[in-house]
Design an enzyme around this catalytic site. Structure first.
Site, mmCIF file in Angstrom:
data_model
loop_
_atom_site.group_PDB
_atom_site.id
_atom_site.type_symbol
_atom_site.label_atom_id
_atom_site.label_comp_id
_atom_site.label_asym_id
_atom_site.label_seq_id
_atom_site.Cartn_x
_atom_site.Cartn_y
_atom_site.Cartn_z
ATOM 1 C CB SER A 151 -0.970 -0.050 1.180
ATOM 2 O OG SER A 151 -1.989 0.920 1.050
ATOM 3 C CG ASP A 227 -7.211 -3.380 -2.377
ATOM 4 O OD1 ASP A 227 -7.780 -2.422 -1.811
ATOM 5 O OD2 ASP A 227 -6.004 -3.644 -2.216
ATOM 6 C CG HIS A 260 -5.558 -2.760 1.017
ATOM 7 N ND1 HIS A 260 -4.957 -2.421 -0.178
ATOM 8 C CD2 HIS A 260 -4.984 -1.947 1.954
ATOM 9 C CE1 HIS A 260 -4.071 -1.463 0.010
ATOM 10 N NE2 HIS A 260 -4.054 -1.160 1.306
#
Length: 283
Positions: A151, A227, A260
């Site tokens: 991320s 995600d 995620h």
């Protein structure tokens, strides 16, 4: 430079340890990092290092405790170093509204130029220069480095590798923020840390850097198709387009059903460590 041992645990024949130290590049903050030393590591056998950069709100602990990476690192003979995600400590400014996506825990791996952030928020210099110098001077590791992240940390890993191809043998990322100039997370961070001149933002945008790079290290990216941040924040299609414009090779794997979280990372972290291992000499 004095290191203070905080915790140590034996795992998979090696050692996971946490240390604190005073970071000069971060304005004298007392920073914590974690290191995993595989059983092969010794003064006569220094091992290569994968530097792992975590995402928003994380510390050095998230990856080491949740990713399930250490058994494979032990098998391959690779050390892993996980720094914190921002400067910490008394006097370090934070978002006045306590937002999760800016300030403490959200350093974005850049060098801030705007007050009050520019006194401490120099995570780029810390990751590229100060921390590796400390690690290589203290532990039985070599100067062979790879870098990876998730991320916000994926953004950091990609941008650092693209700007310092001579320092890293490979780069990988899970669910990276690929085009922060054009997503809410990146725009909030960049406008505060770097000011409103968008040309200054380009120095920390993976897609811009990749498109303009003369050469690039091997790149692996994994992205979950479920995600929740995919369309608005991550934009992997911009990295694909940058690879084409720059004439670079990019391996981007899309995975149906994955989100995620660290459930996703733990599902494919072995493949990432094997990816980096193939570019380390002597393994």
């Amino acid at each position: 430079m004095t290191l203070e041992l905080v915790t140590q645990n034996k795992i998979a024949g090696g050692w996971h340890k946490q240390y604190t130290h005073v970071a000069k590049t971060l304005g004298g903050c007392n920073m914590r990092f974690a290191i995993y030393l595989p059983p092969q590591a010794s003064s006569s056998h220094p091992v290569p290092v994968v530097y792992w950069l975590s995402g928003l709100t994380c510390t050095d602990e998230n990856f080491m405790q949740k990713a399930g990476a250490l058994k494979m690192a032990a098998e391959l003979g690779i050390a892993i170093v996980a720094p914190d995600t921002s400067p910490r400590g008394e006097g370090v400014p934070d978002d006045e509204n306590g937002s999760y996506d800016f300030g403490l825990g959200a350093g974005f791996y850049l060098n801030a130029t705007q007050a009050p952030w520019n006194q401490h928020y120099h995570m780029y210099d810390y990751i590229v220069d100060e921390l590796p110098a400390l690690i290589e001077a203290t532990f039985p590791v070599s100067s062979q480095r790879a870098i990876a992240g998730h991320s916000m940390g994926g953004h950091g890993a990609l941008t650092i590798a693209f700007k310092n191809a001579e320092r890293y043998s490979s780069v990988s990322a899970f669910s990276p923020i690929c085009n922060p100039m054009n997503c809410p997370w990146g725009q909030k961070a960049f406008s505060n840390y770097l000011g409103n001149d968008r040309t200054k933002w380009e120095a920390y945008d993976a897609s811009v850097l990749f498109a303009n790079a003369e050469s690039a290290v091997p790149v692996l990216v994994d992205q979950g198709e479920a995600d929740q941040y995919l369309a608005e924040q991550l934009k992997p299609e911009t990295l694909e387009a940058a690879a084409k414009r720059g004439g670079h090779t990019l391996t981007l794997n899309r995975h149906e059903g994955y989100d995620h979280s660290y459930y996703f990372i733990s599902s494919f972290i072995d493949e990432h460590l094997r990816f980096h291992a193939q570019f380390f000499k002597g393994l």
